[in-house]
Design a protein around this motif. Sequence first.
Motif, mmCIF file in Angstrom:
data_model
loop_
_atom_site.group_PDB
_atom_site.id
_atom_site.type_symbol
_atom_site.label_atom_id
_atom_site.label_comp_id
_atom_site.label_asym_id
_atom_site.label_seq_id
_atom_site.Cartn_x
_atom_site.Cartn_y
_atom_site.Cartn_z
ATOM 1 N N LEU A 253 0.827 -1.210 0.000
ATOM 2 C CA LEU A 253 0.000 0.000 0.000
ATOM 3 C C LEU A 253 0.860 1.258 0.000
ATOM 4 C CD1 LEU A 253 -2.737 -1.112 2.554
ATOM 5 C CD2 LEU A 253 -3.090 -0.686 0.116
ATOM 6 N N ALA A 254 1.893 1.258 0.837
ATOM 7 C CA ALA A 254 2.757 2.436 0.921
ATOM 8 C C ALA A 254 3.523 2.644 -0.377
ATOM 9 C CB ALA A 254 3.726 2.281 2.091
ATOM 10 N N ALA A 255 4.047 1.554 -0.937
ATOM 11 C CA ALA A 255 4.834 1.676 -2.168
ATOM 12 C C ALA A 255 3.975 2.176 -3.322
ATOM 13 C CB ALA A 255 5.465 0.327 -2.513
ATOM 14 N N PHE A 256 2.762 1.641 -3.463
ATOM 15 C CA PHE A 256 1.898 2.063 -4.568
ATOM 16 C C PHE A 256 1.427 3.503 -4.373
ATOM 17 C CE2 PHE A 256 -2.306 1.453 -6.988
ATOM 18 C CZ PHE A 256 -1.721 1.836 -8.179
ATOM 19 N N ALA A 257 1.118 3.870 -3.127
ATOM 20 C CA ALA A 257 0.703 5.246 -2.857
ATOM 21 C C ALA A 257 1.830 6.228 -3.164
ATOM 22 C CB ALA A 257 0.251 5.383 -1.406
ATOM 23 N N GLU A 258 3.060 5.875 -2.802
ATOM 24 C CA GLU A 258 4.208 6.727 -3.127
ATOM 25 C C GLU A 258 4.366 6.844 -4.645
ATOM 26 O OE1 GLU A 258 6.089 8.636 -1.474
ATOM 27 O OE2 GLU A 258 6.221 7.961 0.601
ATOM 28 N N PHE A 259 4.177 5.739 -5.336
ATOM 29 C CA PHE A 259 4.251 5.748 -6.796
ATOM 30 C C PHE A 259 3.223 6.722 -7.382
ATOM 31 C CE2 PHE A 259 2.279 4.116 -10.697
ATOM 32 C CZ PHE A 259 3.362 4.029 -11.563
ATOM 33 N N LEU A 260 1.999 6.664 -6.880
ATOM 34 C CA LEU A 260 0.950 7.557 -7.376
ATOM 35 C C LEU A 260 1.289 9.013 -7.103
ATOM 36 C CD1 LEU A 260 -2.171 5.462 -6.269
ATOM 37 C CD2 LEU A 260 -1.376 5.826 -8.616
ATOM 38 N N LEU A 261 1.836 9.286 -5.921
ATOM 39 C CA LEU A 261 2.235 10.660 -5.605
ATOM 40 C C LEU A 261 3.363 11.125 -6.525
ATOM 41 C CD1 LEU A 261 2.222 11.010 -1.702
ATOM 42 C CD2 LEU A 261 0.836 12.265 -3.355
ATOM 43 N N GLU A 262 4.350 10.278 -6.719
ATOM 44 C CA GLU A 262 5.489 10.643 -7.573
ATOM 45 C C GLU A 262 5.037 10.950 -8.997
ATOM 46 O OE1 GLU A 262 8.602 11.160 -6.989
ATOM 47 O OE2 GLU A 262 9.196 10.091 -5.169
ATOM 48 N N HIS A 263 3.957 10.309 -9.433
ATOM 49 C CA HIS A 263 3.489 10.483 -10.809
ATOM 50 C C HIS A 263 2.295 11.441 -10.898
ATOM 51 C CE1 HIS A 263 6.151 7.557 -12.795
ATOM 52 N NE2 HIS A 263 6.123 6.934 -11.629
ATOM 53 N N GLY A 264 2.170 12.307 -9.897
ATOM 54 C CA GLY A 264 1.176 13.364 -9.958
ATOM 55 C C GLY A 264 -0.261 12.911 -9.860
ATOM 56 N N SER A 279 -2.446 3.442 10.723
ATOM 57 C CA SER A 279 -1.025 3.214 10.444
ATOM 58 C C SER A 279 -0.305 4.547 10.295
ATOM 59 C CB SER A 279 -0.878 2.400 9.154
ATOM 60 O OG SER A 279 0.434 2.480 8.645
ATOM 61 N N ASP A 280 0.764 4.747 11.047
ATOM 62 C CA ASP A 280 1.503 6.013 10.994
ATOM 63 C C ASP A 280 2.047 6.291 9.599
ATOM 64 O OD1 ASP A 280 0.962 6.249 13.652
ATOM 65 O OD2 ASP A 280 2.996 5.846 14.347
ATOM 66 N N VAL A 281 2.699 5.299 9.002
ATOM 67 C CA VAL A 281 3.326 5.532 7.709
ATOM 68 C C VAL A 281 2.288 5.814 6.632
ATOM 69 C CG1 VAL A 281 3.456 3.065 7.150
ATOM 70 C CG2 VAL A 281 4.970 4.676 6.010
ATOM 71 N N LEU A 282 1.171 5.082 6.659
ATOM 72 C CA LEU A 282 0.144 5.309 5.647
ATOM 73 C C LEU A 282 -0.602 6.614 5.898
ATOM 74 C CD1 LEU A 282 -1.270 1.706 5.091
ATOM 75 C CD2 LEU A 282 0.583 2.892 3.896
ATOM 76 N N LEU A 283 -0.766 6.978 7.157
ATOM 77 C CA LEU A 283 -1.403 8.262 7.466
ATOM 78 C C LEU A 283 -0.546 9.418 6.966
ATOM 79 C CD1 LEU A 283 -3.678 9.885 8.759
ATOM 80 C CD2 LEU A 283 -2.439 9.744 10.948
ATOM 81 N N LEU A 284 0.765 9.301 7.089
ATOM 82 C CA LEU A 284 1.644 10.361 6.594
ATOM 83 C C LEU A 284 1.507 10.521 5.081
ATOM 84 C CD1 LEU A 284 3.853 12.469 6.943
ATOM 85 C CD2 LEU A 284 5.551 10.614 6.863
ATOM 86 N N ILE A 285 1.490 9.423 4.351
ATOM 87 C CA ILE A 285 1.347 9.513 2.893
ATOM 88 C C ILE A 285 -0.035 10.067 2.540
ATOM 89 C CG2 ILE A 285 1.471 8.255 0.714
ATOM 90 C CD1 ILE A 285 3.185 6.141 2.158
ATOM 91 N N LEU A 286 -1.064 9.629 3.269
ATOM 92 C CA LEU A 286 -2.412 10.158 3.040
ATOM 93 C C LEU A 286 -2.435 11.671 3.253
ATOM 94 C CD1 LEU A 286 -5.478 9.958 2.652
ATOM 95 C CD2 LEU A 286 -5.664 9.282 5.066
ATOM 96 N N ALA A 287 -1.829 12.128 4.362
ATOM 97 C CA ALA A 287 -1.809 13.573 4.640
ATOM 98 C C ALA A 287 -1.053 14.333 3.559
ATOM 99 C CB ALA A 287 -1.171 13.816 6.014
ATOM 100 N N ARG A 288 0.021 13.761 3.056
ATOM 101 C CA ARG A 288 0.765 14.427 1.979
ATOM 102 C C ARG A 288 -0.086 14.550 0.720
ATOM 103 N NH1 ARG A 288 5.303 10.509 1.336
ATOM 104 N NH2 ARG A 288 5.646 11.682 -0.610
#
Length: 400
Positions: A253-264, A279-288
């Motif tokens: 989940l974290a890797a795919f979410a980061e991928f989506l963010l990196e690709h706009g 989840s702390d790590v997933l909440l951080l990506i969600l907040a970003r």
Amino acid sequence: MSNASRLKRLASSVVAAVSVLWSASVAPAPYTPADDRIVLERLPIRPGDPVQRDLRELRQAVAADPRDAAAALRLARRYFDLATAEGDPRYVGYAEAVLRPWGDPHDAPAEVLVVRAQLAQYRHQFGRALQALDRALELARGDPEALAWRAAVRMVQGDYAGARSDCARLAQVASELLATGCAAHVDGTTGRLREAYDRLRIALARHPDVRATLKLWVRTLLADMADRLGDAAAAEDHYRAALALGLTDQYLLAAFAEFLLEHGRPREAAELLRPWERSDVLLLILARAEHVLGRSDAARHAAALEARFADAARRGDRLHLQDEAQFRLVFRSDAQGALALARENWALQKEPRDAKLLLESALAARSPAAARPALDWLAESRFEDPRMAAMAHELRRLAR
């Protein structure tokens, strides 16, 4: 244990081992109370929940005989699986409590040592994890689970020669796809990205019916490799194939979410992570993602994260370093504070994400000298990533 049972367990275990590359970097340290009677929080239980029913049965078996190693291992492994799947570190503390009867490593069976190593790496106690794995391999030479975990921990520490050696030994005792994945992970980090990607992709095609957990791990590795090779379409195909397996996996989940963010694509990242505020790590990506979208929820989630960081600091827990550094960059515009945390984090672990964070923080702080450890790592490992290469180029330009 039969060879079939061992390989079945190993397939699940290796998925967790490679998740060290993410979760060991970001998972919060579980708090273990001094008194077993202390109730920290009652986890939500849904009527008829098969997970809770399974746990209840496993706990009853351990309560009947706390010295029954087989029963204790089944429960400890189940707790660890839940910690890695749901991002809830309390399960790690529960697993540690189950294994207390085997606290002396000289008296513990090899399987207990392997699980204790898994729990230690979750706490970022990598030296302790390696000691347990070394001891396990003294007792059970060639144990594939111990080899897979030791390779993963060595990757976190940047010991690529050691990891490659463990992968070579793994090839003698494990399946072709598992051994190929282990070696491809090392090679894909050390300058052989295209070769590693092609070899692993072909190996997966030869074994379409492997266990879902092993397939998820391989697909996630392939997705990262494809993205770094510049093939975003192939990367997304791998991520979606992994998600389609229907397994809950924080690393995926974290890797795919980061991928989506990196690709706009922050809207899709936010939608993917909406159910994962716990989840702390997933909440951080969600907040970003929400921050990029300009949503009001970003501020609420940022406040929740800041409170969690403060709570961890009060407990003396410094294992949120990576999360907090990124938080300060994005939500507090505190480049110097982020850089200090990124440098502290680099002293603990040396994965690509750690290097990227140090480069980003040094760029934001306009301090190229502070990025020197990550720049050296990038040159020595020959890690291939266009984004990191661009940051390195900009830092060298600033240093002139």
